[in-house]
Design a protein around this motif. Structure first.
Motif, PDB file in Angstrom:
ATOM      1  N   LEU A   9      89.491  40.380 -11.951  1.00  0.00           N
ATOM      2  CA  LEU A   9      88.396  40.987 -12.717  1.00  0.00           C
ATOM      3  C   LEU A   9      88.518  42.525 -12.746  1.00  0.00           C
ATOM      4  O   LEU A   9      88.146  43.123 -13.559  1.00  0.00           O
ATOM      5  CB  LEU A   9      87.066  40.644 -11.997  1.00  0.00           C
ATOM      6  CG  LEU A   9      85.600  41.038 -12.606  1.00  0.00           C
ATOM      7  CD1 LEU A   9      85.758  40.791 -13.944  1.00  0.00           C
ATOM      8  CD2 LEU A   9      84.643  40.653 -11.765  1.00  0.00           C
ATOM      9  N   ASP A  10      89.244  43.147 -11.666  1.00  0.00           N
ATOM     10  CA  ASP A  10      89.445  44.729 -11.612  1.00  0.00           C
ATOM     11  C   ASP A  10      90.451  44.999 -12.616  1.00  0.00           C
ATOM     12  O   ASP A  10      90.346  46.265 -12.875  1.00  0.00           O
ATOM     13  CB  ASP A  10      89.970  45.022 -10.286  1.00  0.00           C
ATOM     14  CG  ASP A  10      91.269  44.274  -9.856  1.00  0.00           C
ATOM     15  OD1 ASP A  10      92.205  44.988 -10.017  1.00  0.00           O
ATOM     16  OD2 ASP A  10      91.337  43.114  -9.672  1.00  0.00           O
ATOM     17  N   VAL A  11      91.329  44.360 -13.109  1.00  0.00           N
ATOM     18  CA  VAL A  11      92.186  44.954 -14.165  1.00  0.00           C
ATOM     19  C   VAL A  11      91.693  44.786 -15.692  1.00  0.00           C
ATOM     20  O   VAL A  11      91.027  44.082 -15.952  1.00  0.00           O
ATOM     21  CB  VAL A  11      93.368  43.759 -14.263  1.00  0.00           C
ATOM     22  CG1 VAL A  11      94.319  44.319 -15.244  1.00  0.00           C
ATOM     23  CG2 VAL A  11      94.112  43.330 -13.018  1.00  0.00           C
ATOM     24  N   PRO A  12      91.926  46.239 -16.052  1.00  0.00           N
ATOM     25  CA  PRO A  12      91.047  46.555 -17.411  1.00  0.00           C
ATOM     26  C   PRO A  12      91.500  45.788 -18.659  1.00  0.00           C
ATOM     27  O   PRO A  12      90.886  45.380 -19.667  1.00  0.00           O
ATOM     28  CB  PRO A  12      91.314  47.776 -17.586  1.00  0.00           C
ATOM     29  CG  PRO A  12      92.245  48.459 -16.372  1.00  0.00           C
ATOM     30  CD  PRO A  12      92.447  47.252 -15.555  1.00  0.00           C
ATOM     31  N   GLU A  13      92.883  45.212 -18.426  1.00  0.00           N
ATOM     32  CA  GLU A  13      93.443  44.619 -19.734  1.00  0.00           C
ATOM     33  C   GLU A  13      93.061  42.934 -19.682  1.00  0.00           C
ATOM     34  O   GLU A  13      93.855  42.188 -19.474  1.00  0.00           O
ATOM     35  CB  GLU A  13      94.850  44.466 -19.955  1.00  0.00           C
ATOM     36  CG  GLU A  13      95.349  45.913 -20.176  1.00  0.00           C
ATOM     37  CD  GLU A  13      95.761  46.757 -18.615  1.00  0.00           C
ATOM     38  OE1 GLU A  13      95.561  45.944 -17.697  1.00  0.00           O
ATOM     39  OE2 GLU A  13      95.609  48.246 -18.545  1.00  0.00           O
ATOM     40  N   ARG A  14      91.710  42.746 -20.168  1.00  0.00           N
ATOM     41  CA  ARG A  14      91.185  41.400 -20.099  1.00  0.00           C
ATOM     42  C   ARG A  14      91.471  40.712 -21.170  1.00  0.00           C
ATOM     43  O   ARG A  14      91.481  41.035 -22.518  1.00  0.00           O
ATOM     44  CB  ARG A  14      89.719  41.617 -19.965  1.00  0.00           C
ATOM     45  CG  ARG A  14      88.954  40.169 -19.959  1.00  0.00           C
ATOM     46  CD  ARG A  14      87.396  40.620 -19.398  1.00  0.00           C
ATOM     47  NE  ARG A  14      87.001  39.152 -19.516  1.00  0.00           N
ATOM     48  CZ  ARG A  14      85.932  38.998 -18.471  1.00  0.00           C
ATOM     49  NH1 ARG A  14      85.646  39.546 -17.610  1.00  0.00           N
ATOM     50  NH2 ARG A  14      85.412  37.480 -18.616  1.00  0.00           N
ATOM     51  N   GLN A  15      91.983  39.395 -21.283  1.00  0.00           N
ATOM     52  CA  GLN A  15      92.376  38.589 -22.257  1.00  0.00           C
ATOM     53  C   GLN A  15      91.472  37.350 -22.640  1.00  0.00           C
ATOM     54  O   GLN A  15      91.366  37.035 -23.565  1.00  0.00           O
ATOM     55  CB  GLN A  15      93.738  38.105 -22.293  1.00  0.00           C
ATOM     56  CG  GLN A  15      94.991  39.055 -22.305  1.00  0.00           C
ATOM     57  CD  GLN A  15      96.275  38.243 -22.259  1.00  0.00           C
ATOM     58  OE1 GLN A  15      96.345  37.327 -22.279  1.00  0.00           O
ATOM     59  NE2 GLN A  15      97.168  39.250 -22.293  1.00  0.00           N
ATOM     60  N   VAL A  16      90.657  37.080 -21.679  1.00  0.00           N
ATOM     61  CA  VAL A  16      89.665  35.988 -21.673  1.00  0.00           C
ATOM     62  C   VAL A  16      88.361  36.083 -21.618  1.00  0.00           C
ATOM     63  O   VAL A  16      87.979  36.930 -20.814  1.00  0.00           O
ATOM     64  CB  VAL A  16      90.037  34.979 -20.408  1.00  0.00           C
ATOM     65  CG1 VAL A  16      89.388  33.775 -20.661  1.00  0.00           C
ATOM     66  CG2 VAL A  16      91.602  34.577 -20.413  1.00  0.00           C
TER      67      VAL A  16
END
Ligand SMILES: Nc1nc2c(ncn2[C@@H]2O[C@H](COP(=O)(O)OP(=O)(O)OP(=O)(O)O)[C@@H](O)[C@H]2O)c(=O)[nH]1
Length: 213
Positions: free
Chosen positions: A138-145
């Motif tokens: 969840l901490d990663v900014p590049e969310r795909q879902v």
């Protein structure tokens, strides 16, 4: 990889010293080992090696007044390790289906993970088995879902609970494992109720039918 084996007795109800087996499944690299390590040792390693086969760690906890030992099985998500992980699915009380929020394919693969688990754990009705879905990183900014898509999938697949977690900063990790315990306890309560109901029915039949042997 540890290849450890633990024999569990058949359990009808959760006793104070209950050993509950939960298993983490999902694509390689989604963060299964990191979630287990964060929960049990409260540590995070940004350069973890891929798991080969299976490993497990125990954690004692109390949920809603029940003391349990959670035995958390971490499996190798990479396809080449399939035959090393599947023998360990049997006897699981709950399955944590894990994907990474920055990897759309890992979410689409949840269908396959659910099928693989049901087949090798010999689960007859997968939609009523206690699965919990974890969207990690969840901490990663590049969310795909999107949360919306996951919640729809959970609804369409038997109403599984869903948690967005970060093993890196510890968001929602404990809550997800505690929910797994709650789901198992809830199922055991229903089993107790069914056993009790059946006993009453049998006694009734004996009294109401004098010709019955
Ligand atoms: N930013 C971020 N990185 C994470 C998180 N969880 C895991 N990682 C990183 O993602 C990589 C893979 O994590 P693992 O825990 O080894 O993934 P796995 O699902 O166990 O992988 P396999 O053993 O191959 O099945 C590692 O470099 C971790 O440090 C997270 O919540 N946030």
């Amino acid at each position: 990889a540890q290849g450890a084996r633990v024999q569990r007795g058949h359990r009808n109800a959760v006793s104070p010293s209950a050993l509950l087996k939960v298993i983490l499944l999902g694509d390689g690299g989604v963060g299964k080992s990191s979630l287990m390590n964060r929960y049990v040792t409260n540590k995070f390693d940004s350069h973890l090696f891929h798991t080969i086969g299976v490993e497990f760690l125990n954690k004692e906890l109390e949920v809603d007044g029940h003391h349990v030992t959670l035995q958390i099985w971490d499996t190798a998500g990479q396809e080449r390790f399939r035959s090393l992980r599947t023998p360990f699915y049997r006897g699981s009380d709950c399955c944590l289906l894990t994907f990474s929020l920055d990897d759309g394919q890992s979410f689409h693969n949840l269908d396959n993970w659910k099928k693989e688990f049901a087949y090798y754990a010999d689960v007859k009705d997968p939609d009523s088995f206690p699965f919990v879905v974890l969207g990690n990183k969840l901490d990663v900014p590049e969310r795909q879902v999107s949360g919306e898509d996951v919640r729809r999938w959970c609804r369409d697949n038997g109403g599984h609970p869903y948690f967005e977690t970060s093993a890196k900063d510890a968001t929602n990790v404990a809550s997800a494992f505690e929910e797994a315990v709650r789901r198992i306890l809830a199922l055991d309560d229903r089993a107790d109720h069914l056993i009790h109901t059946n006993t009453v029915d049998l006694e009734k039949k004996t009294h109401s039918d004098p010709t019955c042997c």
